[in-house]
Scaffold this motif. Structure first.
Motif, PDB file in Angstrom:
ATOM      1  N   ASP A  92       0.869  -1.180   0.000  1.00 46.48           N
ATOM      2  CA  ASP A  92       0.000   0.000   0.000  1.00 46.48           C
ATOM      3  C   ASP A  92       0.903   1.226   0.000  1.00 46.48           C
ATOM      4  O   ASP A  92       1.382   1.674   1.044  1.00 46.48           O
ATOM      5  CB  ASP A  92      -0.902  -0.013   1.240  1.00 46.48           C
ATOM      6  CG  ASP A  92      -1.945   1.089   1.224  1.00 46.48           C
ATOM      7  OD1 ASP A  92      -1.650   2.174   0.702  1.00 46.48           O
ATOM      8  OD2 ASP A  92      -3.066   0.859   1.741  1.00 46.48           O
ATOM      9  N   SER A  93       1.154   1.770  -1.195  1.00 48.69           N
ATOM     10  CA  SER A  93       2.114   2.869  -1.323  1.00 48.69           C
ATOM     11  C   SER A  93       1.710   4.086  -0.514  1.00 48.69           C
ATOM     12  O   SER A  93       2.563   4.764   0.073  1.00 48.69           O
ATOM     13  CB  SER A  93       2.284   3.260  -2.793  1.00 48.69           C
ATOM     14  OG  SER A  93       3.110   2.346  -3.470  1.00 48.69           O
ATOM     15  N   GLU A  94       0.427   4.373  -0.447  1.00 47.69           N
ATOM     16  CA  GLU A  94      -0.013   5.550   0.303  1.00 47.69           C
ATOM     17  C   GLU A  94       0.286   5.400   1.791  1.00 47.69           C
ATOM     18  O   GLU A  94       0.875   6.294   2.414  1.00 47.69           O
ATOM     19  CB  GLU A  94      -1.502   5.791   0.091  1.00 47.69           C
ATOM     20  CG  GLU A  94      -2.010   7.007   0.841  1.00 47.69           C
ATOM     21  CD  GLU A  94      -3.468   7.337   0.574  1.00 47.69           C
ATOM     22  OE1 GLU A  94      -3.988   8.271   1.206  1.00 47.69           O
ATOM     23  OE2 GLU A  94      -4.073   6.663  -0.287  1.00 47.69           O
ATOM     24  N   ILE A  95      -0.103   4.266   2.365  1.00 47.57           N
ATOM     25  CA  ILE A  95       0.145   4.042   3.791  1.00 47.57           C
ATOM     26  C   ILE A  95       1.636   4.003   4.078  1.00 47.57           C
ATOM     27  O   ILE A  95       2.121   4.606   5.043  1.00 47.57           O
ATOM     28  CB  ILE A  95      -0.520   2.730   4.259  1.00 47.57           C
ATOM     29  CG1 ILE A  95      -2.038   2.870   4.248  1.00 47.57           C
ATOM     30  CG2 ILE A  95      -0.040   2.359   5.666  1.00 47.57           C
ATOM     31  CD1 ILE A  95      -2.596   3.884   5.204  1.00 47.57           C
ATOM     32  N   CYS A  96       2.399   3.306   3.243  1.00 42.53           N
ATOM     33  CA  CYS A  96       3.844   3.184   3.481  1.00 42.53           C
ATOM     34  C   CYS A  96       4.546   4.535   3.378  1.00 42.53           C
ATOM     35  O   CYS A  96       5.441   4.840   4.172  1.00 42.53           O
ATOM     36  CB  CYS A  96       4.453   2.185   2.498  1.00 42.53           C
ATOM     37  SG  CYS A  96       3.991   0.470   2.807  1.00 42.53           S
ATOM     38  N   TYR A  97       4.130   5.356   2.410  1.00 46.09           N
ATOM     39  CA  TYR A  97       4.739   6.676   2.270  1.00 46.09           C
ATOM     40  C   TYR A  97       4.432   7.538   3.494  1.00 46.09           C
ATOM     41  O   TYR A  97       5.314   8.225   4.034  1.00 46.09           O
ATOM     42  CB  TYR A  97       4.230   7.351   1.005  1.00 46.09           C
ATOM     43  CG  TYR A  97       4.790   8.743   0.795  1.00 46.09           C
ATOM     44  CD1 TYR A  97       6.124   8.916   0.435  1.00 46.09           C
ATOM     45  CD2 TYR A  97       3.997   9.873   0.951  1.00 46.09           C
ATOM     46  CE1 TYR A  97       6.656  10.187   0.239  1.00 46.09           C
ATOM     47  CE2 TYR A  97       4.514  11.141   0.760  1.00 46.09           C
ATOM     48  CZ  TYR A  97       5.837  11.296   0.405  1.00 46.09           C
ATOM     49  OH  TYR A  97       6.366  12.553   0.214  1.00 46.09           O
ATOM     50  N   LYS A  98       3.189   7.498   3.944  1.00 46.63           N
ATOM     51  CA  LYS A  98       2.817   8.272   5.131  1.00 46.63           C
ATOM     52  C   LYS A  98       3.570   7.764   6.362  1.00 46.63           C
ATOM     53  O   LYS A  98       3.956   8.545   7.235  1.00 46.63           O
ATOM     54  CB  LYS A  98       1.314   8.204   5.355  1.00 46.63           C
ATOM     55  CG  LYS A  98       0.507   8.956   4.296  1.00 46.63           C
ATOM     56  CD  LYS A  98      -0.986   8.802   4.525  1.00 46.63           C
ATOM     57  CE  LYS A  98      -1.784   9.562   3.471  1.00 46.63           C
ATOM     58  NZ  LYS A  98      -3.246   9.401   3.649  1.00 46.63           N
ATOM     59  N   TYR A  99       3.783   6.467   6.419  1.00 49.05           N
ATOM     60  CA  TYR A  99       4.537   5.879   7.532  1.00 49.05           C
ATOM     61  C   TYR A  99       5.978   6.385   7.514  1.00 49.05           C
ATOM     62  O   TYR A  99       6.524   6.772   8.550  1.00 49.05           O
ATOM     63  CB  TYR A  99       4.499   4.361   7.421  1.00 49.05           C
ATOM     64  CG  TYR A  99       5.165   3.619   8.558  1.00 49.05           C
ATOM     65  CD1 TYR A  99       4.561   3.518   9.798  1.00 49.05           C
ATOM     66  CD2 TYR A  99       6.406   3.010   8.387  1.00 49.05           C
ATOM     67  CE1 TYR A  99       5.165   2.834  10.851  1.00 49.05           C
ATOM     68  CE2 TYR A  99       7.019   2.320   9.428  1.00 49.05           C
ATOM     69  CZ  TYR A  99       6.394   2.237  10.656  1.00 49.05           C
ATOM     70  OH  TYR A  99       6.995   1.568  11.683  1.00 49.05           O
TER      71      TYR A  99
END
Length: 271
Positions: A92-99
């Motif tokens: 999940d690129s969005e979640i991982c980037y936000k993380y």
């Protein structure tokens, strides 16, 4: 009220625990090295408070809620890497980037840089030293004040993702384990190559997330590149050297430091 607060979350540090449920940790200020429980590393008092005399834990709670929201996606990646079945749909690129961005922002240096950017529109263009952190405590307080509201934290993370939409990639190191620190995100600024920002975050001793923050880079990305990329020994050593160089208080390892790690620490100390 909790006064001892972690500059990186315990849920993150737990991914680096060994079979003794501890990590090996080196502290720059005390010049001491020991095997410790994660509650005793990467923390100090009143990290996320505006004032030591007005402790409310609001920002600490907001950060914890976001970490709880993000961690399942990180565990999912690690599980699939262990099984050898990781594919694009598992990331999940969005979640991982936000993380990644949350780990970057919440450290002592990250909060100063963010506070400086909010007050003077200064770029987030370097990691900063303990002296610079101490000289810019007002910028730290700007961050702590603004982001007490969980929705404000989510809003800025949503904005960062909206501006970049990076494709998160996963790297796996089989020959050498990754270190981490109180500044776990490696931010590489390479303007001469047309690359605004490259972010790298070890999420376990064997796995890291990374992305390039630039439209130019995305044009040349393809699905295959999103699958686990094998990080060779030399590159893993370079990543670990970067982790050591940007750390402010602690360097963390699942295993005892070896001669390569100690040499990197020595080189940093004599600079």
């Amino acid at each position: 009220m909790i006064k001892s607060q972690h500059v990186v979350p315990r849920a993150y540090l737990k991914l680096f625990e060994n079979s003794n449920n501890r990590v090996f940790a080196y502290n720059w200020r005390s010049n001491l090295y020991a095997e410790k429980i994660i509650e005793k590393v990467c923390e100090h008092n009143y990290t996320y408070e505006v004032s030591n005399n007005d402790v409310d834990n609001v920002l600490e709670i907001a950060l914890s809620k976001l970490e709880t929201k993000f961690m399942p996606s990180i565990h999912k990646i690690l599980d699939y890497v262990d099984k050898g079945t990781l594919n694009r749909s598992c990331i999940d690129s969005e979640i991982c980037y936000k993380y990644i961005m949350l780990q970057y922002m919440r450290s002592d240096s990250g909060r100063v840089l963010m506070g400086r950017a909010m007050s003077k529109l200064s770029p987030l263009d370097h990691h900063i030293s303990l002296d610079e952190i101490a000289q810019n405590k007002d910028k730290d307080q700007i961050f702590n004040t603004r982001f007490k509201n969980e929705k404000e934290l989510e809003r800025i993370l949503n904005l960062f993702y909206y501006l970049d939409h990076p494709l998160i990639k996963v790297g796996v190191s089989k020959e050498r384990k990754f270190l981490t620190s109180d500044n776990p995100v490696i931010a590489l600024y390479l303007p001469n190559d047309g690359l605004a920002l490259k972010l790298i975050l070890p999420i376990s001793p064997r796995v890291c997330l990374y992305c390039a923050s630039l439209d130019f880079e995305r044009i040349y990305q393809n699905e295959q590149e999103s699958f686990p990329y094998e990080i060779n020994k030399d590159l893993a050593i370079k990543y670990n050297q970067s982790i050591i160089n940007v750390s402010n208080y602690w360097i963390i390892s699942q295993d005892r430091f070896d001669i390569i790690d100690w040499n990197s620490i020595y080189n940093r100390r004599i600079k």
